[in-house]
Design an enzyme around this catalytic site. Structure first.
Site, short mmCIF file in Angstrom:
data_model
loop_
_atom_site.label_atom_id
_atom_site.label_comp_id
_atom_site.label_asym_id
_atom_site.label_seq_id
_atom_site.Cartn_x
_atom_site.Cartn_y
_atom_site.Cartn_z
N ARG A 61 38.92 6.33 15.54
CA ARG A 61 38.43 5.52 14.71
C ARG A 61 37.41 4.57 15.39
O ARG A 61 36.51 3.94 14.54
CB ARG A 61 39.57 4.50 13.96
CG ARG A 61 40.34 5.49 12.99
CD ARG A 61 41.35 4.76 12.37
NE ARG A 61 42.49 4.02 13.13
CZ ARG A 61 43.42 4.48 13.33
NH1 ARG A 61 43.72 6.01 12.91
NH2 ARG A 61 44.46 4.01 14.00
N GLU A 98 54.85 2.66 22.85
CA GLU A 98 56.02 2.16 22.29
C GLU A 98 57.12 3.19 22.54
O GLU A 98 58.00 3.04 22.89
CB GLU A 98 56.01 1.56 20.79
CG GLU A 98 57.16 0.82 20.48
CD GLU A 98 57.20 -0.19 19.25
OE1 GLU A 98 58.14 -0.41 18.53
OE2 GLU A 98 55.98 0.04 18.74
#
Length: 173
Positions: A61, A98
């Site tokens: 993106r 994460e």
């Protein structure tokens, strides 16, 4: 011309990509021609008088915003990509997510030594991807002038991880 409320054009997608995540969808922003133009215009306005030698876009993106900005600034675009996507010799870095790890690459010859580099991505969350990108830029001989984001999720404290860099964001949530 009055500035648009760009934040109102960001669509929230609950529980994507996993339960509990509120995904900030930029497709509604970039699908609006005047709003997309305003994003690029506002970034150009900020950086046009700075000595920027290259714009770096982070897959994928980040490419949406880095390419038109590099064009407007009249400088080259350097992509940071996932492994195996760049054809010449690369530097690679592995970094923590994460839940697991990821890798990014940059061409070894991406910059002239000491080039001032502007890094653009769509979103600043925890800062892990951007920190890895900054390390890659350093390996390739560039100096990060600033990190720019369309969206910053302030509650995730990404700025703290990137405190050694100048940071700019257009929209904060």
């Amino acid at each position: 011309m009055a500035r648009q409320d760009l934040a109102s054009l960001i669509r929230n997608i609950p529980d994507f990509p996993i339960p509990g995540i509120q995904f900030k969808d930029i497709t509604t922003l970039i699908g609006n021609g005047p709003a997309f133009s305003e994003v690029i215009d506002r970034l150009h306005e900020r950086y046009r008088d700075q000595q920027i030698d290259a714009v770096v876009g982070i897959e994928s993106r980040g490419f949406i915003f880095s390419a038109p900005l590099a064009y407007r600034l009249g400088v080259g675009l350097v992509p940071i990509r996932k492994p195996g996507k760049l054809p010449a010799a690369t530097y690679q870095i592995e970094y923590q997510l994460e839940y697991g790890t990821n890798k990014l690459e940059i061409h070894r010859d991406a910059f002239q030594p000491g080039a001032r580099v502007l890094v653009i991505d769509d979103l600043l969350a925890t800062g892990g991807t951007i920190a890895a990108a900054c390390d890659l830029i350093g390996m390739a001989g560039g100096q990060v002038a600033e990190l720019a984001f369309v969206i910053e999720l302030t509650f995730l404290n990404g700025r703290e991880r990137l405190r050694n860099h100048n940071i700019f964001s257009l929209i904060q949530f």
